[in-house]
Scaffold this active site. Structure first.
Site, PDB file in Angstrom:
ATOM      1  N   ASN A 126      -0.493  -6.016   5.060  1.00  0.00           N
ATOM      2  CA  ASN A 126      -0.441  -4.738   4.608  1.00  0.00           C
ATOM      3  C   ASN A 126      -1.914  -3.944   4.291  1.00  0.00           C
ATOM      4  O   ASN A 126      -2.560  -4.181   3.636  1.00  0.00           O
ATOM      5  CB  ASN A 126       0.328  -4.593   3.285  1.00  0.00           C
ATOM      6  CG  ASN A 126       0.473  -3.293   2.722  1.00  0.00           C
ATOM      7  OD1 ASN A 126       0.097  -2.192   3.318  1.00  0.00           O
ATOM      8  ND2 ASN A 126       0.775  -3.171   1.313  1.00  0.00           N
TER       9      ASN A 126
ATOM     10  N   LYS B 180      -2.884  -1.090   3.940  1.00  0.00           N
ATOM     11  CA  LYS B 180      -3.041  -0.002   2.951  1.00  0.00           C
ATOM     12  C   LYS B 180      -3.852   1.144   3.514  1.00  0.00           C
ATOM     13  O   LYS B 180      -3.542   1.456   4.841  1.00  0.00           O
ATOM     14  CB  LYS B 180      -3.460  -0.510   1.446  1.00  0.00           C
ATOM     15  CG  LYS B 180      -2.714  -1.698   1.182  1.00  0.00           C
ATOM     16  CD  LYS B 180      -3.029  -1.814  -0.214  1.00  0.00           C
ATOM     17  CE  LYS B 180      -2.228  -3.179  -0.797  1.00  0.00           C
ATOM     18  NZ  LYS B 180      -2.657  -3.525  -2.154  1.00  0.00           N
TER      19      LYS B 180
ATOM     20  N   HIS C  74       6.726  -0.662  -2.021  1.00  0.00           N
ATOM     21  CA  HIS C  74       5.651  -1.228  -2.421  1.00  0.00           C
ATOM     22  C   HIS C  74       5.120  -0.630  -3.770  1.00  0.00           C
ATOM     23  O   HIS C  74       5.296   0.348  -4.186  1.00  0.00           O
ATOM     24  CB  HIS C  74       4.486  -0.807  -1.512  1.00  0.00           C
ATOM     25  CG  HIS C  74       3.141  -1.882  -1.846  1.00  0.00           C
ATOM     26  ND1 HIS C  74       2.384  -1.504  -2.530  1.00  0.00           N
ATOM     27  CD2 HIS C  74       2.782  -3.092  -1.372  1.00  0.00           C
ATOM     28  CE1 HIS C  74       1.372  -2.330  -2.742  1.00  0.00           C
ATOM     29  NE2 HIS C  74       1.779  -3.381  -1.965  1.00  0.00           N
TER      30      HIS C  74
ATOM     31  N   GLU D 170       2.598   0.195  -5.160  1.00  0.00           N
ATOM     32  CA  GLU D 170       1.820   1.129  -5.247  1.00  0.00           C
ATOM     33  C   GLU D 170       2.347   2.606  -4.874  1.00  0.00           C
ATOM     34  O   GLU D 170       1.798   3.612  -5.646  1.00  0.00           O
ATOM     35  CB  GLU D 170       0.483   1.253  -4.292  1.00  0.00           C
ATOM     36  CG  GLU D 170      -0.636   0.152  -4.616  1.00  0.00           C
ATOM     37  CD  GLU D 170      -1.327  -0.780  -3.531  1.00  0.00           C
ATOM     38  OE1 GLU D 170      -1.328  -0.160  -2.201  1.00  0.00           O
ATOM     39  OE2 GLU D 170      -1.788  -1.623  -4.011  1.00  0.00           O
TER      40      GLU D 170
ATOM     41  N   GLU E  52       6.285  -9.309  -5.353  1.00  0.00           N
ATOM     42  CA  GLU E  52       4.834  -9.140  -5.436  1.00  0.00           C
ATOM     43  C   GLU E  52       4.523  -8.801  -6.865  1.00  0.00           C
ATOM     44  O   GLU E  52       4.969  -7.528  -7.408  1.00  0.00           O
ATOM     45  CB  GLU E  52       4.415  -7.893  -4.740  1.00  0.00           C
ATOM     46  CG  GLU E  52       4.418  -8.010  -3.306  1.00  0.00           C
ATOM     47  CD  GLU E  52       3.664  -7.190  -2.428  1.00  0.00           C
ATOM     48  OE1 GLU E  52       2.615  -7.864  -1.692  1.00  0.00           O
ATOM     49  OE2 GLU E  52       3.634  -6.018  -2.482  1.00  0.00           O
TER      50      GLU E  52
ATOM     51  N   GLY F 125      -4.148  -7.468  -5.750  1.00  0.00           N
ATOM     52  CA  GLY F 125      -5.525  -6.723  -5.595  1.00  0.00           C
ATOM     53  C   GLY F 125      -6.354  -7.274  -7.136  1.00  0.00           C
ATOM     54  O   GLY F 125      -7.619  -6.697  -7.106  1.00  0.00           O
TER      55      GLY F 125
ATOM     56  N   SER G 139      -2.607 -11.330  -3.987  1.00  0.00           N
ATOM     57  CA  SER G 139      -3.832 -12.132  -4.023  1.00  0.00           C
ATOM     58  C   SER G 139      -3.766 -13.348  -3.079  1.00  0.00           C
ATOM     59  O   SER G 139      -4.187 -14.513  -3.439  1.00  0.00           O
ATOM     60  CB  SER G 139      -4.437 -12.266  -5.358  1.00  0.00           C
ATOM     61  OG  SER G 139      -4.765 -11.141  -5.974  1.00  0.00           O
TER      62      SER G 139
HETATM   63  P1  PGA Z   1      -3.428  -8.141  -2.241  1.00  0.00           P
HETATM   64  O1  PGA Z   1      -2.275  -7.119  -1.952  1.00  0.00           O
HETATM   65  O2  PGA Z   1      -3.301  -9.285  -1.282  1.00  0.00           O
HETATM   66  O3  PGA Z   1      -4.685  -7.518  -1.695  1.00  0.00           O
HETATM   67  O4  PGA Z   1      -3.156  -8.630  -3.433  1.00  0.00           O
HETATM   68  C1  PGA Z   1      -1.000  -7.561  -1.774  1.00  0.00           C
HETATM   69  C2  PGA Z   1      -0.228  -6.052  -1.570  1.00  0.00           C
HETATM   70  O5  PGA Z   1      -0.115  -5.207  -2.004  1.00  0.00           O
HETATM   71  O6  PGA Z   1       0.863  -6.149  -0.489  1.00  0.00           O
END
Ligand code: PGA
Length: 255
Positions: free
Chosen positions: A9, A11, A95, A97, A167, A173, A213
């Site tokens: 992903n 983003k 997601h 976010e 997640e 992140g 992560s």
């Molecule tokens: P990350 O993000 O691997 O940077 O923690 C995962 C995601 O948001 O799908």
């Protein structure tokens, strides 16, 4: 029985030129790995270029989001048929976010999942609890609500064919990965609910990815959990070598 899936992903990262360079490099780096499905999710502007660069390879392309209407006066939105025509085979929906920054509810996630399926896309439906919810002991209840409401009105067949991404929001992140035991527990719970609500066949077929992560040095441990069928990766998917490492560490060499 379930083929592992590693999805990147991106983003709001990567231009068209950067996307083409990435996919071109990725093709060679993952060529020798069998039995892992590989997906990249660029921004809308680069979906078409990614799909072209991935043509006749095993790399699939996902949109990071979509809108549920077919067309109309919805400034700024993109329809399922549009991303499908641009070359996407998957669409990420819900997601964290999108939920947190753009106010998406489970009802919206549900409309998006149904619309994606209606256009022939495979939804990657994201769920997961926040740190506060986990600390209040609400994790399983939150997952139950997100599954029940997010997958409302889907048939068992449709659930079997889609992808769920667990997640935990506190792991996204932050560099703070869930332990494989924490991921295993959540995934087993999700699969149990899918079995209860959609039947054994759907639960056995549905792929449940872990996200938060994920890095080349923790993927093996996570994917060793019985109910972890792959990963949805943010940060570590932006560098092609690190992303390719995640793929190779999730599969076996092609014969
Ligand atoms: P990350 O993000 O691997 O940077 O923690 C995962 C995601 O948001 O799908």
């Amino acid at each position: 029985m379930r083929t592992p899936l590693i999805a990147g992903n991106w983003k709001m990262f990567k231009t068209v030129a950067e996307t083409v360079a990435f996919v071109t490099d990725l093709r060679d780096l993952v060529k020798a790995t069998a039995s892992v499905d590989v997906v990249v999710a660029p921004p809308f502007t680069a979906v078409h270029a990614a799909a072209n660069a991935a043509r006749q390879t095993k790399i699939g392309v996902a949109a990071q989001d979509l809108y549920w209407e077919k067309e109309g006066a919805f400034t700024g939105e993109v329809s399922p048929a549009m991303v499908k025509e641009a070359g996407a085979a998957y669409a990420i929906v819900g997601h964290s976010e999108r939920r947190r920054l753009f106010g998406e509810s489970d009802a919206i996630v549900n409309r998006k999942a149904l619309a994606a399926i209606g256009a022939g896309l495979t939804p990657i439906v994201c769920i997961g609890e926040t740190l506060e919810e986990r600390e209040r002991g609400e994790m399983l209840a939150v997952l139950d609500r997100q599954i029940k409401d997010g997958l409302d009105q889907l048939s068992a067949d449709q659930v079997g064919a889609l992808v769920v991404a667990y997640e935990p929001v506190w792991a996204i992140g932050t560099g703070r990965t869930a332990t494989s035991a924490q991921a295993g527990e959540a995934h087993a719970h999700i699969r149990k609910r899918l079995r209860q609500w959609f039947g054994g066949d759907a639960a056995d077929r549905c792929r449940i990815l872990y996200g938060g992560s994920v890095k080349p040095d923790n993927i093996r441990e996570l994917i060793a959990e019985e109910d972890v069928d792959g990963a949805l990766v943010g940060g570590a998917s932006l560098d092609v070598r690190s992303f390719a490492d995640l793929v190779t560490r999730s599969g076996r060499p092609a014969v």
